[in-house]
Scaffold this active site. Structure first.
Site, PDB file in Angstrom:
ATOM      1  CG  ASP A 161      -0.445   4.585  -5.872  1.00 14.88           C
ATOM      2  OD1 ASP A 161      -1.262   5.253  -5.230  1.00 14.88           O
ATOM      3  OD2 ASP A 161      -0.192   3.398  -5.622  1.00 14.88           O
ATOM      4  N   GLY A 177       2.709   2.283  -2.693  1.00 14.51           N
ATOM      5  CA  GLY A 177       2.948   2.783  -4.056  1.00 14.51           C
ATOM      6  C   GLY A 177       4.154   2.171  -4.742  1.00 14.51           C
ATOM      7  N   GLY A 184       0.818  -1.214   0.000  1.00 17.09           N
ATOM      8  CA  GLY A 184       0.000   0.000   0.000  1.00 17.09           C
ATOM      9  C   GLY A 184       0.845   1.256   0.000  1.00 17.09           C
TER      10      GLY A 184
HETATM   11  O1  PMV Z   1      -2.746   0.159  -1.776  1.00 16.36           O
HETATM   12  P1  PMV Z   1      -2.342   0.962  -2.958  1.00 16.36           P
HETATM   13  O2  PMV Z   1      -0.983   1.536  -2.881  1.00 16.36           O
HETATM   14  O3  PMV Z   1      -2.596   0.209  -4.241  1.00 16.36           O
HETATM   15  O4  PMV Z   1      -3.280   2.268  -2.954  1.00 16.36           O
HETATM   16  C1  PMV Z   1      -4.604   2.151  -3.299  1.00 16.36           C
HETATM   17  C2  PMV Z   1      -5.308   3.465  -3.136  1.00 16.36           C
HETATM   18  C3  PMV Z   1      -6.736   3.365  -3.616  1.00 16.36           C
HETATM   19  O5  PMV Z   1      -7.353   4.631  -3.368  1.00 16.36           O
HETATM   20  C4  PMV Z   1      -7.500   2.298  -2.855  1.00 16.36           C
HETATM   21  C5  PMV Z   1      -6.773   3.030  -5.097  1.00 16.36           C
HETATM   22  C6  PMV Z   1      -6.393   4.164  -6.013  1.00 16.36           C
HETATM   23  O6  PMV Z   1      -6.140   3.864  -7.192  1.00 16.36           O
HETATM   24  O7  PMV Z   1      -6.375   5.334  -5.609  1.00 16.36           O
END
Ligand code: PMV
Length: 320
Positions: free
Chosen positions: A161, A116, A114
């Site tokens: 991201d 990025g 989570g």
């Molecule tokens: O967990 P990650 O790093 O893939 O972040 C996801 C963030 C979300 O808001 C859930 C998805 C997005 O594309 O913004």
């Protein structure tokens, strides 16, 4: 590895994950952790020793497919540029070759947590391949290509991201307007890793089911309000105000079904160790939590480690 390679930053969503997909704002910053990619002469392949990843561009593997997509996109743009300016009689097709380079990545951001990591890699690979091909890409072209690679593997990424992986800094991201930087100093946070396997796509689908695809769902609206309040607080220099907002956001994310008992436990441990607030960050279902504990970040990390989890102190909002 040299410090001259191509960089892509990891990111932390402070407030507004999931809601950001529905057009709401997210408050997020680039990490001082990321991925640095060196291009060396060789056959097109990608090695990321820290993630035990080693693929040839022709392999049947998502990372190999990302490298192919990025290499082909850069080659196509380079050919287009040549076709426009060409007066040497060469055919544009002669420039449509993937560069013969081995991409070796030094990854300091943990994978699939989570934080990025995939966007950081996509941005760094795009920059490294562009440099190796002699292509000059504008900042928005780097982001466009890296987002295309991200879209191939995550359903409907908001783009937050890649925006931070390429631009760095800290700010408010909206799908409609991109990243608006906040002129604030970098922020120290404690990050705890649950170590649980997770899938962004699964969590995004879970939230879609929970809200019935409706951007006006009160939990999404509440998450957006947290992001807005957090941005206002940071803008006013009131970092401590983020703490209670983290707590509120974690409750709403739990109500959407994306927290887990381990994430809840890390959040509780952080609060017990003196954090002003803590929450999961990113898609959830595993991955990481963040805790705001000015001056006490090390105590929070110690509490996590004592409970068998991994933790570290990071800086959010670093510029490249
Ligand atoms: O967990 P990650 O790093 O893939 O972040 C996801 C963030 C979300 O808001 C859930 C998805 C997005 O594309 O913004």
């Amino acid at each position: 590895m040299s410090a001259r390679g191509a960089w892509g930053a990891g990111k932390i969503i402070l407030l507004g994950e999931h809601a950001v997909i529905y057009g709401h704002p997210a408050l997020a910053g680039a990490l001082d952790l990321g991925v640095r990619v060196d291009a060396r002469p060789g056959r097109l392949r990608l090695r990321v020793p820290a993630w035990q990843l080693d693929v040839d561009a022709d392999d049947d593997h998502p990372a190999a497919a990302a490298v192919r997509l990025i290499a082909d996109e850069i080659a196509a743009r380079a050919a287009e540029a040549v076709a426009i300016t060409m007066d040497d009689g060469l055919s544009a097709e002669s420039h449509l070759e993937r560069p013969a380079v081995e991409l070796v990545a030094d990854a300091t951001v943990p994978a699939a947590a989570g934080l990025g990591s995939s966007a950081a890699l996509a941005v760094a690979v795009t920059r490294a391949l562009a440099a190796a091909s002699g292509a000059r890409l504008a900042a928005d072209e780097v982001a466009e290509i890296a987002n295309a690679a991200e879209r191939a593997f995550h359903q409907r990424p908001s783009g937050v991201d890649v925006a931070l992986a390429s631009a760095g800094g800290l700010g408010v991201f909206r799908t409609a307007t991109g990243l608006t930087r906040l002129p604030v100093p970098p922020l120290a946070l404690a990050v705890g890793l649950s170590g649980e396997a997770r899938s962004t796509a699964t969590m995004v689908a879970r939230v879609r089911d929970a809200v019935g695809g409706d951007a006006r769902d009160p939990r999404l609206v509440a998450l957006a309000a947290c992001a807005e309040a957090g941005a206002a607080a940071l803008g006013a220099g009131d970092v401590a105000a983020l703490g209670p907002l983290f707590d509120v956001a974690h409750r709403h994310l739990g109500a959407l079904g994306v927290s887990t008992p381990s994430l809840d436990r890390l959040v509780e441990l952080a609060r017990g160790a003196g954090a002003l607030g803590a929450k999961l960050t990113g898609a959830g279902g595993g991955g990481a939590v963040i805790a705001l504990a000015p001056g006490r970040e090390a105590d929070v990390v110690a509490a996590w480690r004592a409970a068998g989890a991994t933790g570290m102190v990071v800086t959010v909002g670093a510029s490249p």
